[in-house]
Write a protein that holds these residues in place. Structure first.
Motif, PDB file in Angstrom:
ATOM      1  N   ASP A 103       0.831  -1.213   0.000  1.00  0.00           N
ATOM      2  CA  ASP A 103       0.000   0.000   0.000  1.00  0.00           C
ATOM      3  C   ASP A 103       0.865   1.263   0.000  1.00  0.00           C
ATOM      4  O   ASP A 103       0.517   2.266  -0.653  1.00  0.00           O
ATOM      5  CB  ASP A 103      -0.927   0.003   1.213  1.00  0.00           C
ATOM      6  N   VAL A 104       1.970   1.208   0.729  1.00  0.00           N
ATOM      7  CA  VAL A 104       2.879   2.363   0.765  1.00  0.00           C
ATOM      8  C   VAL A 104       3.527   2.566  -0.603  1.00  0.00           C
ATOM      9  O   VAL A 104       3.617   3.695  -1.106  1.00  0.00           O
ATOM     10  CB  VAL A 104       3.962   2.166   1.848  1.00  0.00           C
ATOM     11  N   ILE A 105       3.966   1.471  -1.218  1.00  0.00           N
ATOM     12  CA  ILE A 105       4.556   1.547  -2.557  1.00  0.00           C
ATOM     13  C   ILE A 105       3.557   2.162  -3.534  1.00  0.00           C
ATOM     14  O   ILE A 105       3.905   3.034  -4.347  1.00  0.00           O
ATOM     15  CB  ILE A 105       4.981   0.152  -3.053  1.00  0.00           C
ATOM     16  N   LYS A 106       2.315   1.728  -3.457  1.00  0.00           N
ATOM     17  CA  LYS A 106       1.282   2.239  -4.363  1.00  0.00           C
ATOM     18  C   LYS A 106       1.100   3.736  -4.212  1.00  0.00           C
ATOM     19  O   LYS A 106       0.970   4.470  -5.199  1.00  0.00           O
ATOM     20  CB  LYS A 106      -0.040   1.520  -4.083  1.00  0.00           C
ATOM     21  N   GLU A 107       1.104   4.221  -2.968  1.00  0.00           N
ATOM     22  CA  GLU A 107       0.917   5.646  -2.707  1.00  0.00           C
ATOM     23  C   GLU A 107       2.127   6.456  -3.190  1.00  0.00           C
ATOM     24  O   GLU A 107       1.976   7.500  -3.850  1.00  0.00           O
ATOM     25  CB  GLU A 107       0.681   5.873  -1.214  1.00  0.00           C
ATOM     26  N   VAL A 108       3.312   5.973  -2.880  1.00  0.00           N
ATOM     27  CA  VAL A 108       4.547   6.709  -3.199  1.00  0.00           C
ATOM     28  C   VAL A 108       4.775   6.798  -4.703  1.00  0.00           C
ATOM     29  O   VAL A 108       5.318   7.784  -5.211  1.00  0.00           O
ATOM     30  CB  VAL A 108       5.749   6.038  -2.491  1.00  0.00           C
ATOM     31  N   THR A 109       4.349   5.772  -5.433  1.00  0.00           N
ATOM     32  CA  THR A 109       4.649   5.717  -6.869  1.00  0.00           C
ATOM     33  C   THR A 109       3.453   6.065  -7.755  1.00  0.00           C
ATOM     34  O   THR A 109       3.483   5.813  -8.962  1.00  0.00           O
ATOM     35  CB  THR A 109       5.163   4.311  -7.245  1.00  0.00           C
ATOM     36  N   LYS A 110       2.432   6.672  -7.189  1.00  0.00           N
ATOM     37  CA  LYS A 110       1.197   6.892  -7.958  1.00  0.00           C
ATOM     38  C   LYS A 110       1.388   7.839  -9.136  1.00  0.00           C
ATOM     39  O   LYS A 110       0.598   7.801 -10.090  1.00  0.00           O
ATOM     40  CB  LYS A 110       0.090   7.401  -7.034  1.00  0.00           C
ATOM     41  N   ASN A 111       2.405   8.694  -9.093  1.00  0.00           N
ATOM     42  CA  ASN A 111       2.605   9.668 -10.172  1.00  0.00           C
ATOM     43  C   ASN A 111       3.878   9.435 -10.977  1.00  0.00           C
ATOM     44  O   ASN A 111       4.343  10.344 -11.672  1.00  0.00           O
ATOM     45  CB  ASN A 111       2.620  11.088  -9.595  1.00  0.00           C
ATOM     46  N   VAL A 112       4.439   8.228 -10.899  1.00  0.00           N
ATOM     47  CA  VAL A 112       5.667   7.939 -11.644  1.00  0.00           C
ATOM     48  C   VAL A 112       5.487   6.674 -12.479  1.00  0.00           C
ATOM     49  O   VAL A 112       4.573   5.876 -12.237  1.00  0.00           O
ATOM     50  CB  VAL A 112       6.892   7.783 -10.701  1.00  0.00           C
ATOM     51  N   SER A 113       6.359   6.498 -13.453  1.00  0.00           N
ATOM     52  CA  SER A 113       6.311   5.312 -14.303  1.00  0.00           C
ATOM     53  C   SER A 113       6.967   4.132 -13.603  1.00  0.00           C
ATOM     54  O   SER A 113       8.094   4.246 -13.105  1.00  0.00           O
ATOM     55  CB  SER A 113       7.028   5.573 -15.625  1.00  0.00           C
ATOM     56  N   ILE A 114       6.266   3.016 -13.576  1.00  0.00           N
ATOM     57  CA  ILE A 114       6.799   1.781 -13.016  1.00  0.00           C
ATOM     58  C   ILE A 114       7.264   0.893 -14.173  1.00  0.00           C
ATOM     59  O   ILE A 114       6.484   0.538 -15.050  1.00  0.00           O
ATOM     60  CB  ILE A 114       5.748   1.059 -12.158  1.00  0.00           C
ATOM     61  N   LEU A 115       8.540   0.548 -14.159  1.00  0.00           N
ATOM     62  CA  LEU A 115       9.118  -0.244 -15.241  1.00  0.00           C
ATOM     63  C   LEU A 115       9.052  -1.743 -14.970  1.00  0.00           C
ATOM     64  O   LEU A 115       9.039  -2.546 -15.902  1.00  0.00           O
ATOM     65  CB  LEU A 115      10.578   0.163 -15.472  1.00  0.00           C
ATOM     66  N   ASP A 116       9.027  -2.114 -13.698  1.00  0.00           N
ATOM     67  CA  ASP A 116       8.978  -3.534 -13.346  1.00  0.00           C
ATOM     68  C   ASP A 116       8.391  -3.664 -11.950  1.00  0.00           C
ATOM     69  O   ASP A 116       8.555  -2.757 -11.112  1.00  0.00           O
ATOM     70  CB  ASP A 116      10.384  -4.139 -13.400  1.00  0.00           C
ATOM     71  N   SER A 117       7.710  -4.775 -11.698  1.00  0.00           N
ATOM     72  CA  SER A 117       7.061  -4.951 -10.403  1.00  0.00           C
ATOM     73  C   SER A 117       6.952  -6.431 -10.070  1.00  0.00           C
ATOM     74  O   SER A 117       6.702  -7.259 -10.949  1.00  0.00           O
ATOM     75  CB  SER A 117       5.656  -4.326 -10.435  1.00  0.00           C
ATOM     76  N   SER A 118       7.175  -6.751  -8.794  1.00  0.00           N
ATOM     77  CA  SER A 118       6.974  -8.118  -8.315  1.00  0.00           C
ATOM     78  C   SER A 118       6.438  -8.055  -6.891  1.00  0.00           C
ATOM     79  O   SER A 118       6.658  -7.075  -6.168  1.00  0.00           O
ATOM     80  CB  SER A 118       8.289  -8.915  -8.355  1.00  0.00           C
ATOM     81  N   LYS A 119       5.707  -9.128  -6.488  1.00  0.00           N
ATOM     82  CA  LYS A 119       5.072  -9.144  -5.168  1.00  0.00           C
ATOM     83  C   LYS A 119       5.328 -10.468  -4.474  1.00  0.00           C
ATOM     84  O   LYS A 119       5.329 -11.526  -5.104  1.00  0.00           O
ATOM     85  CB  LYS A 119       3.560  -8.937  -5.301  1.00  0.00           C
ATOM     86  N   ILE A 120       5.560 -10.377  -3.187  1.00  0.00           N
ATOM     87  CA  ILE A 120       5.607 -11.550  -2.316  1.00  0.00           C
ATOM     88  C   ILE A 120       4.769 -11.218  -1.096  1.00  0.00           C
ATOM     89  O   ILE A 120       5.139 -10.347  -0.308  1.00  0.00           O
ATOM     90  CB  ILE A 120       7.046 -11.908  -1.904  1.00  0.00           C
ATOM     91  N   SER A 121       3.617 -11.893  -0.984  1.00  0.00           N
ATOM     92  CA  SER A 121       2.691 -11.624   0.112  1.00  0.00           C
ATOM     93  C   SER A 121       2.278 -10.152   0.068  1.00  0.00           C
ATOM     94  O   SER A 121       1.814  -9.671  -0.942  1.00  0.00           O
ATOM     95  CB  SER A 121       3.331 -12.006   1.453  1.00  0.00           C
ATOM     96  N   SER A 122       2.501  -9.413   1.146  1.00  0.00           N
ATOM     97  CA  SER A 122       2.105  -8.003   1.185  1.00  0.00           C
ATOM     98  C   SER A 122       3.257  -7.065   0.844  1.00  0.00           C
ATOM     99  O   SER A 122       3.136  -5.845   0.948  1.00  0.00           O
ATOM    100  CB  SER A 122       1.559  -7.647   2.571  1.00  0.00           C
TER     101      SER A 122
END
Length: 292
Positions: free
Chosen positions: A226-245
């Motif tokens: 959730d913090v990552i989502k808020e911090v990066t809401k106005n920037v381009s994400i080039l790659d993303s991966s998730k483990i649990s939360s």
């Protein structure tokens, strides 16, 4: 020294380069990077006068290179698998190099033969991959051509030979400053030697930047989703991966003190992406417009 304006070139009606622009008037060591099929080999061949542009123009020291012997005297293009004479030995390379390159440095060429320990009696076509690469390096660096283009110049070289090449490259450049264009898929080792960088993608120039700027591109953030989502809401994400939360993202931003502070404030882990990983993800995502 090199001026490319609105260059377009197609092969068998398939566009390879489209509206490509690039201007460099000063001696520099320049890294040229692009994924397979991006158009960089075609670009080098056009610079070397192998092809005529379909549209736009290429000027080398003010002259068009295609079918122009005066312009070609100032260009040395060493291809990844450079063609040598069928029966050539190292002595032939040293003998004929000066006929094609008016600024040929015979003493430096002989010095490099010793450095790379190339066998004088063996035909070049019988050399190992690394020895062939060394022969190509000698031809390129000893040419002292004002525009020297080396395609994948470290292929087949072990760590020791790569170090010898880097030392020879810098020595040659310091003695005879000129434009040296290094095409490579492996940017991490080459980038400390280069002042600027050209990135070719989808037939166009995606970047032409100072290397010190390119080195700072790409940030990796890790932490609460959730913090990552808020911090990066106005920037381009080039790659993303998730483990649990927990989420890990690469963002298309410069690695600055401001981003370090944002990460610290939000209890996120921050690190600099490698240039290679940044470029791979940037070219993969260039047309996706990924936003979060």
């Amino acid at each position: 020294m090199i001026e490319i304006n609105n260059l377009t070139y197609a092969y068998n009606n398939t566009p390879v380069l489209t509206d490509f622009n690039f201007i460099e008037s000063e001696p520099r060591i320049i890294a040229l990077w692009g994924r397979n099929g991006a158009g960089k080999t075609t670009l080098m061949s056009l610079l070397a006068g192998h092809y005529r542009p379909d549209q736009g123009s290429i000027k080398i020291l003010g002259q068009e290179p295609y079918n122009n012997l005066n312009a070609l005297e100032n260009i040395c293009y060493i291809q990844e698998n450079h063609p040598f004479g069928h029966n050539w030995r190292i002595g032939d390379l040293l003998r004929y190099g000066k006929y094609f390159h008016p600024n040929w440095d015979q003493e430096f060429a002989e010095h490099l033969v010793e450095i790379f320990e190339l066998p004088p009696r063996k035909k070049i076509e019988k050399f190992s991959k690394g020895m062939k690469t060394a022969a190509q390096i000698i031809l390129g660096l000893a040419s002292n051509a004002k525009i020297t283009i080396l395609d994948e110049p470290t292929n087949g070289l072990d760590a020791v030979r790569r170090k010898q090449f880097y030392d020879a490259l810098l020595e040659s450049y310091e003695e005879n400053p000129r434009i040296i264009l290094l095409s490579t898929h492996h940017i991490e080792e080459i980038q400390p030697l280069c002042e600027t960088m050209v990135v070719v993608n989808d037939g166009k120039s995606l970047f032409y930047e100072q290397m010190e700027v390119m080195r700072e591109k790409g940030i990796i953030l890790s932490g609460d989703m959730d913090v990552i989502k808020e911090v990066t809401k106005n920037v381009s994400i080039l790659d993303s991966s998730k483990i649990s939360s927990t989420q890990k993202v690469m963002i298309d931003e410069l690695f600055t003190a401001e981003w370090k502070k944002i990460a610290e404030t939000n209890q996120l882990t921050i690190e600099k992406a490698t240039l290679q990983d940044y470029l791979i993800n940037k070219t993969l995502n260039k047309n996706k417009g990924v936003k979060k």
